[in-house]
Every structure is written in C-alpha cells, then in structure tokens.
Write an enzyme that holds these catalytic residues in place. Structure first.
Site, PDB file in Angstrom:
ATOM      1  N   GLU A  30       0.768  -1.171   0.034  1.00 10.75           N
ATOM      2  CA  GLU A  30       0.037   0.131  -0.195  1.00 10.75           C
ATOM      3  C   GLU A  30       1.050   1.171  -0.118  1.00 10.75           C
ATOM      4  OE1 GLU A  30      -2.913  -0.286   3.249  1.00 10.75           O
ATOM      5  OE2 GLU A  30      -3.644  -2.128   2.338  1.00 10.75           O
ATOM      6  N   HIS A  57      -8.845  10.025   2.777  1.00 15.19           N
ATOM      7  CA  HIS A  57      -8.251   8.957   1.718  1.00 15.19           C
ATOM      8  C   HIS A  57      -8.653   9.262   0.388  1.00 15.19           C
ATOM      9  CE1 HIS A  57      -8.110   4.774   0.006  1.00 15.19           C
ATOM     10  NE2 HIS A  57      -7.912   4.332   1.286  1.00 15.19           N
ATOM     11  N   ARG A  98      -0.623   8.646   1.642  1.00 11.58           N
ATOM     12  CA  ARG A  98      -2.006   9.214   1.536  1.00 11.58           C
ATOM     13  C   ARG A  98      -2.166  10.717   1.455  1.00 11.58           C
ATOM     14  NH1 ARG A  98      -5.423   5.444   4.970  1.00 11.58           N
ATOM     15  NH2 ARG A  98      -5.136   3.677   3.736  1.00 11.58           N
ATOM     16  N   HIS A 107     -11.093  10.442   6.658  1.00 13.31           N
ATOM     17  CA  HIS A 107     -10.941   8.970   6.801  1.00 13.31           C
ATOM     18  C   HIS A 107     -10.503   8.586   8.123  1.00 13.31           C
ATOM     19  CE1 HIS A 107     -10.334   4.749   5.462  1.00 13.31           C
ATOM     20  NE2 HIS A 107      -9.216   4.764   5.807  1.00 13.31           N
ATOM     21  N   ARG A 114      -0.997   9.194   8.917  1.00 18.18           N
ATOM     22  CA  ARG A 114      -0.742   7.735   9.382  1.00 18.18           C
ATOM     23  C   ARG A 114      -0.261   6.972   8.162  1.00 18.18           C
ATOM     24  NH1 ARG A 114      -4.807   3.421   9.074  1.00 18.18           N
ATOM     25  NH2 ARG A 114      -6.194   4.791   7.750  1.00 18.18           N
TER      26      ARG A 114
HETATM   27  P1  FAD Z   1     -13.888   1.579  16.391  1.00 15.89           P
HETATM   28  O1  FAD Z   1     -13.551   0.227  15.362  1.00 15.89           O
HETATM   29  O2  FAD Z   1     -14.273   2.640  15.463  1.00 15.89           O
HETATM   30  O3  FAD Z   1     -14.649   1.462  17.126  1.00 15.89           O
HETATM   31  C1  FAD Z   1     -15.147   2.400  18.195  1.00 15.89           C
HETATM   32  C2  FAD Z   1     -16.330   1.578  18.972  1.00 15.89           C
HETATM   33  O4  FAD Z   1     -16.872   2.706  20.020  1.00 15.89           O
HETATM   34  C3  FAD Z   1     -17.506   1.107  18.166  1.00 15.89           C
HETATM   35  O5  FAD Z   1     -18.173  -0.188  18.615  1.00 15.89           O
HETATM   36  C4  FAD Z   1     -18.539   2.434  18.533  1.00 15.89           C
HETATM   37  O6  FAD Z   1     -19.854   1.866  18.339  1.00 15.89           O
HETATM   38  C5  FAD Z   1     -18.301   2.582  19.890  1.00 15.89           C
HETATM   39  N1  FAD Z   1     -18.604   4.072  20.410  1.00 15.89           N
HETATM   40  C6  FAD Z   1     -18.416   5.081  19.893  1.00 15.89           C
HETATM   41  N2  FAD Z   1     -18.756   6.197  20.855  1.00 15.89           N
HETATM   42  C7  FAD Z   1     -19.197   5.578  21.796  1.00 15.89           C
HETATM   43  C8  FAD Z   1     -19.805   6.132  23.038  1.00 15.89           C
HETATM   44  N3  FAD Z   1     -20.123   7.217  23.130  1.00 15.89           N
HETATM   45  N4  FAD Z   1     -20.392   5.155  23.893  1.00 15.89           N
HETATM   46  C9  FAD Z   1     -20.049   3.775  23.939  1.00 15.89           C
HETATM   47  N5  FAD Z   1     -19.437   3.286  22.776  1.00 15.89           N
HETATM   48  C10 FAD Z   1     -19.241   4.235  21.641  1.00 15.89           C
HETATM   49  N6  FAD Z   1      -7.187   0.729   9.102  1.00 15.89           N
HETATM   50  C11 FAD Z   1      -6.184  -0.356   9.094  1.00 15.89           C
HETATM   51  O7  FAD Z   1      -5.386  -0.457   9.716  1.00 15.89           O
HETATM   52  N7  FAD Z   1      -6.203  -1.123   7.712  1.00 15.89           N
HETATM   53  C12 FAD Z   1      -7.356  -0.930   7.032  1.00 15.89           C
HETATM   54  O8  FAD Z   1      -7.540  -1.572   5.952  1.00 15.89           O
HETATM   55  C13 FAD Z   1      -8.566   0.051   7.192  1.00 15.89           C
HETATM   56  N8  FAD Z   1      -9.580   0.283   6.284  1.00 15.89           N
HETATM   57  C14 FAD Z   1     -10.437   1.079   6.609  1.00 15.89           C
HETATM   58  C15 FAD Z   1     -11.619   1.218   5.698  1.00 15.89           C
HETATM   59  C16 FAD Z   1     -12.819   2.074   6.226  1.00 15.89           C
HETATM   60  C17 FAD Z   1     -13.831   2.041   5.192  1.00 15.89           C
HETATM   61  C18 FAD Z   1     -12.566   2.937   7.126  1.00 15.89           C
HETATM   62  C19 FAD Z   1     -13.524   3.820   7.813  1.00 15.89           C
HETATM   63  C20 FAD Z   1     -11.459   2.884   8.333  1.00 15.89           C
HETATM   64  C21 FAD Z   1     -10.319   1.918   7.789  1.00 15.89           C
HETATM   65  N9  FAD Z   1      -9.221   1.719   8.738  1.00 15.89           N
HETATM   66  C22 FAD Z   1      -8.143   0.864   8.287  1.00 15.89           C
HETATM   67  C23 FAD Z   1      -9.140   2.396   9.881  1.00 15.89           C
HETATM   68  C24 FAD Z   1      -9.661   1.686  10.898  1.00 15.89           C
HETATM   69  O9  FAD Z   1     -10.551   0.799  10.516  1.00 15.89           O
HETATM   70  C25 FAD Z   1     -10.022   2.187  12.461  1.00 15.89           C
HETATM   71  O10 FAD Z   1      -9.074   3.319  12.566  1.00 15.89           O
HETATM   72  C26 FAD Z   1      -9.866   1.270  13.350  1.00 15.89           C
HETATM   73  O11 FAD Z   1     -10.689   0.343  13.057  1.00 15.89           O
HETATM   74  C27 FAD Z   1     -10.279   2.058  14.719  1.00 15.89           C
HETATM   75  O12 FAD Z   1     -10.512   0.874  15.628  1.00 15.89           O
HETATM   76  P2  FAD Z   1     -11.081   1.286  17.212  1.00 15.89           P
HETATM   77  O13 FAD Z   1     -10.973   0.163  18.110  1.00 15.89           O
HETATM   78  O14 FAD Z   1     -10.080   2.424  17.712  1.00 15.89           O
HETATM   79  O15 FAD Z   1     -12.402   1.976  17.042  1.00 15.89           O
HETATM   80  C1  SIN Z   2      -7.732   0.934   2.560  1.00 14.10           C
HETATM   81  O1  SIN Z   2      -7.948  -0.224   2.505  1.00 14.10           O
HETATM   82  O2  SIN Z   2      -7.130   1.651   1.490  1.00 14.10           O
HETATM   83  C2  SIN Z   2      -7.502   1.420   3.850  1.00 14.10           C
HETATM   84  C3  SIN Z   2      -6.566   1.085   4.521  1.00 14.10           C
HETATM   85  C4  SIN Z   2      -6.254   2.065   5.773  1.00 14.10           C
HETATM   86  O3  SIN Z   2      -6.949   2.984   6.091  1.00 14.10           O
HETATM   87  O4  SIN Z   2      -5.367   1.800   6.437  1.00 14.10           O
END
Ligand code: FAD
Ligand code: SIN
Length: 532
Positions: free
Chosen positions: A119, A234, A274, A333, A368
């Site tokens: 990537e 993104h 990015r 993103h 990032r």
């Molecule tokens: P999240 O997965 O966002 O979880 C947050 C949780 O908190 C959720 O369950 C939500 O419901 C809960 N929550 C929110 N507010 C509250 C509240 N007030 N009270 C209680 N619960 C709450 N990153 C990569 O490394 N690789 C990838 O391939 C990648 N692809 C991506 C594709 C997309 C479409 C997107 C949007 C992001 C992508 N990312 C990727 C980024 C990555 O997915 C996120 O940064 C990561 O999953 C965040 O994880 P987290 O556990 O911090 O939070």
């Molecule tokens: C993607 O698959 O392009 C998302 C990867 C990321 O946000 O790290």
C-alpha cells in the site's frame, strides 16, 4: 448500574475488544469484573469496515521491522514518537499471531504463505488481509466471538456521555440508552476505545457513530488531546451520493490501479503516502474545475474474484471495474491525533486509559501510514492490559504524554470544560432540528477544513460552528437527552477544537495543508499542538 466493575471498556472495535478479551482471559482467572459498553451492537464499529488490512512484518527475508519503522516515520512527516512506533512494529507481529490463535483467518497463497499486499508509503508488501479486502469484518468477527465467551458484562446500545472523575481519578462513566434512560457505570478503571470522528465531515468513509465522543468527553474531563488538526483524507473514495462513501482500498493501487484526471492523464505516483496523493488530487480538481477524478482498474485481472466486496459495491451502483473508470474523490477517513497517552495507553487522569483511533500515541504523527491503525488497536489494546494487570493505574510519563507533561509542545489551547447541558426533564424531541444542524456542521467542515485550508475558510468555519454551538446551548434547555443530540454536541466540540488546532499550526505538515503557508516550518512547529 448498581454493581461496581473493576474495568469498564467503552467501545467495541479492535482496540476495545482486544483489551476486553485479554483482560478477561488473563485477569487472575476471571476474578476482575470486566464490562464492555458500546453505542450500538457489539459488532458495530469502524473496525468492521476496514478493507486493505494489517501492516505487520511476520516472516520475510526481504522485509524487516526496521523498514516498517522507517516507512511509518517517513509518512508521519517529523511528528511520530519514535519509541511508540518502535513498540508498534516490534510487538505487532505477536499480536497478529494471537488474533490468529483466537480464530481470525488471513488470506494465504497457494503454498500456504500469507498473501501480502503493498500500500501507499510502504517500501515492501507487508499488509495481511482477509477474504480479499474484508479484513476488518474478519477481525471483528473473531474478537466478538472471543468476548462473548469471556467477558462478564456486555452493555449494548448504551452511549457513554461523560467520564466521572474525582480528584483526578476516574470513578466511572455516565451513559444513556437508546430510549433516553441514564445510568452511571461505576468502575475503578475506564478504557476509552470509541474510535474516530470522521462524521464531522459531510464526505467521509466513517460510519454514522464515528462522532468523536471519547475525545469530546476527555476534553470535558480535562485530559490532554493533541494532533487533531491532522485528519487523513483517503484519496480513493467512490464519488457517489451514498453516505458514508464506499471505499476503494489502497490495495487496488498496490495491485496496479491508476489515478487519472478528467482528460485521462496520470498526474501522481499512486503509491505515495496518502496525504501526498489526496493533496495532488485536490490540486488537480481545482485546476480542472471538477469535483471528481477516476480510478482506472481496468487492467487488474480477476477483479471480481480477488476483490469481491468492492466488486459488489461497485456493481450495486452500476459500475463494472473491468470496463469503467471509477469516479473518485478524497474523503475524510482517519483522525491521526486524539487523547494523549503514554506507551501503556494511560492518560493524564488516573485510571483512565485510551487505545485505538481515539488515542494520540504518537505513532501516526502528522499522517498515518496505511494499515497501521488496526495494528495500533491490537498492540496498545494489549499493552494497557499488561499495565493494568501489573497494578498500574497512573501514567509512567513515557511517550507523548511524558513529553507533554514536560511542556514539550509548540502550543497549548484551552478548552472550556462546562460545555453543553445534558440533564433536563423536558420531553420535547427536536430530532429534525438536530439532523439539520448536524448536516450544516458537516457541510461547513467539508467546505473549509478538508484537504486544503486557508485562513479565510478556517475563520468562516469557526464562525459557523460557534453559531451552531449557541443554537445548541439554547436548545439544551428545552430538549430531551438523546444519543443524536449528545453526538451533535460532541461533533461541535470536536469541530471547534480541530479548527483551533489548524489555525494554530501556521505551516503545512502531513495531512494539514495550508495554501497560505505551503511549507514545513521546522523551527517553530516541529512539535504538537495540545488541548487541555
Ligand atoms: P472503532 O472500530 O471505531 O470502534 C469504536 C467503538 O466505539 C464502536 O463500537 C462504537 O460503536 C463505539 N462507540 C463510539 N462512541 C461511543 C460512546 N459514546 N459510547 C459507547 N461506545 C461508543 N485501518 C487499517 O489499519 N487497515 C485498513 O484496512 C483500514 N481500512 C479502513 C476502511 C474504512 C472504510 C474505514 C472507515 C477505516 C479503515 N481503517 C483501516 C481505519 C480503522 O478501521 C480504524 O481506525 C480502526 O478500526 C479503529 O478501531 P478502534 O477500535 O479504535 O475504533
Ligand atoms: C484501505 O484499504 O485503503 C484502507 C487502509 C487504511 O485505512 O489503513
């Protein structure tokens, strides 16, 4: 809730669930009472949406953790915390193996070796993925199953609205359910893992619940927050009215897809980090006076077989990637900054930990590196558990928090603590007005605070957000508490703080680009802007 928990985890994405499973399995044979409280269903999170994968050097003669470290630092444009990145790349492979032991399955090649993608910003192919480009769904599936087997209390459809703190020590969390009922969840330790804040923009890849609640609560509770001017866009989100914007994973470019302008010409190296690609696209769109460009994946063989989820999403809007150039535009993103932590995920409030996208560990600096986010959630979700189980509740002054406590930052911004009233007896519902104001806020942020920023635009954005803030203050005396109302208040707090940071950073760096100051100013700005 009457029962006192030992540890309450707020949020059920990769960071929160990693912490929950590890705590429940390693906490003296379940003697600690662990609960997970989450805004929607347990399996609802941004994590579930992740596509491209997890960057980790598992076993390769060509790759090394030093190269992963170097690529991460380069993408971060001078603001990464080197120690934190070192922790990430060294501990990451072990955490991925643990996830595999829990049942997560990553794609492999014909000889049983992991199939690795390249990537943007990565010098080597090192991104593991699952089911083509549905990596997050597989990770969430495996973690949710493990949580259901291990964790005592799961509180779904509860939204945390405030962190309760006494004498700089956390005592629990105030929360509201989907019907507007409020309760206090008492806990000796609270782990915030509520993810990012992409919903401050109208054009975003982030789900509806990504409203920056945890960061807003932490600001109100007096924790340090930093680096929030660095919002990553993104480059290849589908240009389509659908919201959130369907993502066309960076892995497509890693496999050879090209970005073309409206004349069909290429103008940028698609595998730059990015921030560089999104900036080049925004500049090209301004030059050609158009609102989208194209991703040309027509040369990618077997698209439907290799990338089935993206193929289906394109098919649903009438596009066939083997013949059509796909319309694209950058979309908000990822929040690179967040709640400042030490290397164990501890914040400046005793007993309050943070991990995942919500945290500012210093790993991402000003931008990032792709696919480092899921890894950060796994590594720091696990590290905070080790710290808690060894009896630590306060920060050890390492990492970014250590630097901030020693006044090593470039500017400090004061956030008022008494924002918004969440406690009225009125039964008036104003859902249409709330939806209208949320839309206004998002349009304002996308218009003025996206890939390219300038002082006139930032001032306009600030004025508009303050106007929405005043309207909310007036509404709050007549409105019934609801998740949507509180989420909107959080979006306002976050937007104000992002704009303040962006105004204060008088240079361009990483994902923060100012057209009036289009250069790094290492003399004055090689450091963080901190809110407290
Ligand atoms: P999240 O997965 O966002 O979880 C947050 C949780 O908190 C959720 O369950 C939500 O419901 C809960 N929550 C929110 N507010 C509250 C509240 N007030 N009270 C209680 N619960 C709450 N990153 C990569 O490394 N690789 C990838 O391939 C990648 N692809 C991506 C594709 C997309 C479409 C997107 C949007 C992001 C992508 N990312 C990727 C980024 C990555 O997915 C996120 O940064 C990561 O999953 C965040 O994880 P987290 O556990 O911090 O939070
Ligand atoms: C993607 O698959 O392009 C998302 C990867 C990321 O946000 O790290």
């Amino acid at each position: 809730m009457d029962d006192q928990l030992d540890i309450l985890i707020v949020g059920s994405g990769v960071a929160g669930l990693t912490a929950a499973v590890k705590l429940a399995t390693e906490s003296y044979n379940g003697k600690l009472k662990v609960g997970v409280l989450t805004k929607g269903a347990l399996d609802e999170s941004t994590t579930r949406w992740a596509q491209g994968g997890v960057a980790a050097v598992l076993a390769s003669e060509e790759d090394s953790v030093d190269l992963h470290l170097a690529d991460t630092l380069k993408a971060g444009d001078g603001l990464c915390d080197v120690q934190a990145v070192s922790v990430l790349v060294k501990e990451g492979p072990k955490r991925v193996q643990e996830l595999i032991s829990l049942g997560a399955v990553f794609d492999k090649g014909p000889e049983g070796q992991f199939s690795l993608a390249k990537e943007g910003g990565h010098s080597k192919a090192r991104v593991l993925h699952a089911n083509g480009l549905a990596t997050g769904a597989e990770i969430e599936r495996a973690l949710v199953a493990a949580v259901k087997d291990t964790v005592a209390g799961v509180y779904e459809n509860w939204t945390a609205i405030a962190i309760n703190v006494e004498n700089n020590k956390v005592i629990g969390v105030e929360a509201i359910d989907e019907f507007g009922n409020r309760a206090e969840f008492k806990a000796k330790i609270v782990v915030l893992a509520t993810g990012g804040a992409g919903q401050i923009f109208s054009v975003t890849t982030n789900p509806y619940e990504a409203t920056g609640d945890g960061i807003a609560m932490a600001l109100r509770a007096g924790a340090f927050v930093a680096d929030i001017e660095f919002i990553q866009f993104h480059p290849t989100a589908l240009f389509h009215p659908k919201m959130p914007k369907p993502l066309l994973s960076e892995a497509l470019r890693g496999h050879g897809a090209k970005i073309r302008d409206k004349n069909g010409d290429r103008f940028v190296d698609e595998l730059l980090p990015r921030d560089k690609v999104s900036y080049a696209m925004a500049a090209k769109m301004a030059e050609q006076d158009c609102d989208h460009l194209y991703l040309d994946a027509t040369e990618l063989p077997d698209f439907a077989v290799r990338f089935p989820t993206i193929y289906e999403s394109l098919k649903s809007v009438g596009l066939d990637p083997s013949v059509d150039w796909i319309p694209i535009a950058p979309a908000a993103h990822y929040m690179c900054g967040g709640i400042v932590t030490d290397l164990n995920g501890a914040t400046s409030i005793d007993g309050l930990f943070a991990a995942g996208e919500i945290a500012c560990t210093g790993i991402h600096g000003a931008n990032r590196l792709a696919s480092n986010s899921l890894l950060e959630g796994m590594v720091f979700g696990a590290r905070l558990v080790d710290a808690i189980l060894s009896g630590t509740t306060a920060s050890d002054s390492s990492g970014v928090l250590g630097a901030v406590l020693q006044n090593k930052f470039v500017k400090e911004i004061n956030t008022p603590k008494n924002q918004f009233v969440f406690n009225t007896d009125s039964s008036t519902s104003k859902s249409e007005q709330i939806a209208f104001l949320r839309n206004e806020l998002q349009l304002t942020m996308s218009k003025y605070m996206a890939v390219r920023r300038d002082p006139i635009g930032m001032n306009k954005a600030y004025e508009k957000i303050m106007e929405i803030h005043s309207l909310l203050d007036n509404l709050s005396i007549a409105i019934k508490d609801s998740v949507d109302y509180i989420s909107l208040c959080n979006l306002v707090t976050l937007s104000e703080s992002v704009i303040q940071s962006a105004m204060a950073r008088e240079e361009s760096r990483g994902c923060h680009f100012r057209s009036d100051l289009p250069y790094n100013d290492n003399v004055n700005f090689l450091g963080r802007i901190v809110h407290k």
